[in-house]
Design an enzyme around this catalytic site. Structure first.
Site, PDB file in Angstrom:
ATOM      1  N   ASN A 138      -1.674   8.608   7.514  1.00 38.30           N
ATOM      2  CA  ASN A 138      -1.995   8.213   6.134  1.00 38.30           C
ATOM      3  C   ASN A 138      -3.300   7.666   6.258  1.00 38.30           C
ATOM      4  O   ASN A 138      -3.038   6.618   6.767  1.00 38.30           O
ATOM      5  CB  ASN A 138      -0.671   7.626   5.698  1.00 38.30           C
ATOM      6  CG  ASN A 138      -1.005   8.365   4.128  1.00 38.30           C
ATOM      7  OD1 ASN A 138      -0.862   8.561   3.495  1.00 38.30           O
ATOM      8  ND2 ASN A 138      -0.175   7.126   3.291  1.00 38.30           N
TER       9      ASN A 138
ATOM     10  N   ASP B 187      -4.089  10.049  -7.529  1.00 35.50           N
ATOM     11  CA  ASP B 187      -3.915   9.311  -8.897  1.00 35.50           C
ATOM     12  C   ASP B 187      -5.864   9.569  -9.279  1.00 35.50           C
ATOM     13  O   ASP B 187      -6.277   9.464  -7.983  1.00 35.50           O
ATOM     14  CB  ASP B 187      -3.345   7.440  -9.245  1.00 35.50           C
ATOM     15  CG  ASP B 187      -3.750   6.701  -8.323  1.00 35.50           C
ATOM     16  OD1 ASP B 187      -4.241   6.782  -7.353  1.00 35.50           O
ATOM     17  OD2 ASP B 187      -3.339   6.168  -7.904  1.00 35.50           O
TER      18      ASP B 187
ATOM     19  N   GLU C   3      -0.638  10.253  -2.365  1.00 29.48           N
ATOM     20  CA  GLU C   3      -0.852   9.312  -3.397  1.00 29.48           C
ATOM     21  C   GLU C   3      -1.926   9.557  -4.610  1.00 29.48           C
ATOM     22  O   GLU C   3      -2.676   8.230  -4.438  1.00 29.48           O
ATOM     23  CB  GLU C   3      -1.022   7.837  -2.561  1.00 29.48           C
ATOM     24  CG  GLU C   3      -0.154   7.502  -1.448  1.00 29.48           C
ATOM     25  CD  GLU C   3      -0.627   5.845  -1.020  1.00 29.48           C
ATOM     26  OE1 GLU C   3      -1.632   5.302  -1.834  1.00 29.48           O
ATOM     27  OE2 GLU C   3      -0.527   6.066   0.454  1.00 29.48           O
TER      28      GLU C   3
ATOM     29  N   HIS D  83      -7.013   8.512  -4.252  1.00 30.60           N
ATOM     30  CA  HIS D  83      -6.647   7.769  -4.820  1.00 30.60           C
ATOM     31  C   HIS D  83      -9.165   7.866  -5.918  1.00 30.60           C
ATOM     32  O   HIS D  83      -9.044   7.300  -4.923  1.00 30.60           O
ATOM     33  CB  HIS D  83      -6.742   6.239  -4.077  1.00 30.60           C
ATOM     34  CG  HIS D  83      -5.368   5.543  -3.855  1.00 30.60           C
ATOM     35  ND1 HIS D  83      -4.561   5.539  -4.794  1.00 30.60           N
ATOM     36  CD2 HIS D  83      -4.895   5.728  -2.939  1.00 30.60           C
ATOM     37  CE1 HIS D  83      -2.901   5.460  -4.421  1.00 30.60           C
ATOM     38  NE2 HIS D  83      -3.813   5.195  -3.440  1.00 30.60           N
TER      39      HIS D  83
ATOM     40  N   GLU E  41      -3.994   3.327   7.227  1.00 34.57           N
ATOM     41  CA  GLU E  41      -5.302   3.214   7.277  1.00 34.57           C
ATOM     42  C   GLU E  41      -5.578   2.304   8.375  1.00 34.57           C
ATOM     43  O   GLU E  41      -5.998   1.155   8.033  1.00 34.57           O
ATOM     44  CB  GLU E  41      -4.604   1.965   5.927  1.00 34.57           C
ATOM     45  CG  GLU E  41      -4.033   2.705   4.301  1.00 34.57           C
ATOM     46  CD  GLU E  41      -4.308   1.735   3.182  1.00 34.57           C
ATOM     47  OE1 GLU E  41      -4.230   0.659   3.090  1.00 34.57           O
ATOM     48  OE2 GLU E  41      -4.183   1.964   1.931  1.00 34.57           O
TER      49      GLU E  41
END
Ligand code: G3I
Length: 303
Positions: free
Chosen positions: A171, A238, A236, A208, A128
């Protein structure tokens, strides 16, 4: 195949989840973890605030418990994460000069990667680092402010020296839409790294997503990054409310790209998720499969 891991393995991919060391003793949790998932990312246990809470004082216990679990159950590990502006202990943020920070950064990467050498398939070396503001630039952080853009390159070069066998990933989130300035910023960095021989092996797309799922351009984004010569992964995943079609679409984007080597969801049961109240995962609070689970399994089996 009857499980996510076995179905993904049919296409030489892994299917992983984030896991928390504090939940490994929960038998419902552990049963699903070990039945379905072939890759584990520690949700918090390998972050700087846990691993080096005070300068030079290292704590690998929580991370070790997950690594030991994975080894006992034949699962591989993604290491998350070596350099991140968040979950960073205050003492790092208080460093005031570049030389000290450079040494601290090198030592942190060296100690953590050495401890886990040979046990980690891929590391999120830097997490990030790009801004959300549409500038396509790096976000402010103690690393950026004192070391400038070069801190990312330094981190990757150090990481390669410590564990040459580990895959080294960048990432980030909100880099799934090809038209986003943030996506373009990361793409430019990876292209530059590849052209200058800075060691980078993979890019993690956190994924996400809101209830609509992945942006329509996600497959294009994955394919364009892969064409630079890196593996790509959903790291990740979701999705708010976990609509089956939205999950299937996100997974299919990976399946459509040969160098998309695996998919990780960010938790097992909805009650394990950081997105409280959004029910974004594949299993309900009791560990039962949701409709999204079936749609993902079918997509993997049909690939
Ligand atoms: O460990 C402490 C505990 O000692 C304390 O009593 C408790 C009280 O709040 O907090 C506990 O720490 C929490 C930690 O999770 C472990 O449960 C932190 O407050 C909480 O902020 C932390 O949240 C994590 C978050 O990263 C931090 O930024 C989430 O679990 C984790 O899912 C989330 O994961 C991130 C990825 O690493 C990077 N990408 C985004 C993703 C979602 O935010």
């Amino acid at each position: 195949a009857a499980t996510l891991g076995a179905a993904a393995a049919g296409g030489n991919r892994y299917f992983g989840t984030a896991a928390a060391s504090g939940r490994l003793g929960d038998s419902t949790y552990a049963t699903v973890l070990d039945r379905e998932f072939t890759m584990i990312t520690p949700e918090n246990e390998m972050k700087w605030d846990t691993v080096e809470p005070a300068r030079g004082s290292f704590n690998f216990g929580p991370g070790d418990s997950i690594v030991n679990h994975a080894a006992a159950h034949g699962q591989r590990m993604r290491g998350h994460t070596l350099v991140w502006h968040s979950q960073l202990p205050g003492w790092v943020g208080s460093i005031g000069d570049a030389a000290t920070l450079r040494g601290v950064l090198d030592n942190h990467i060296t100690q953590e990667m050495s401890h886990y050498k040979g046990k980690i398939y891929a590391w999120d070396v830097v997490n990030e680092a790009f801004a959300d503001d549409g500038s396509g630039r790096h976000r402010p952080s103690v690393f950026q402010n004192l070391l400038g853009d070069g801190f990312i390159e330094q981190a990757f070069r150090t990481a390669r020296n410590v564990d040459p066998a580990a895959k080294l990933c960048y990432n980030d989130y909100s880099i799934e839409d090809w038209s986003a300035a943030k996506t373009q910023g990361v793409y430019s960095m990876v292209k530059d790294f590849k052209s200058r021989g800075v060691p980078i092996d993979c890019v993690g797309f956190q994924s996400h997503f809101g209830s609509g799922g992945a942006p329509a351009s996600f497959r294009t984004t994955l394919a364009n990054f892969a064409a630079l010569g890196v593996d790509v992964q959903l790291t990740e995943l979701d999705i708010a409310q976990a609509a089956p079609a939205a999950y299937a679409g996100a997974v299919q984007a990976c399946l459509d790209v040969a160098r998309c080597t695996g998919i990780t969801v960010w938790g097992i049961r909805d009650s394990d998720s950081w997105r409280t109240g959004e029910n974004p995962l594949l299993f309900d609070n009791n560990g039962n499969k949701k409709a999204a689970y079936t749609s993902v399994l079918n997509a993997l089996n049909n690939a």
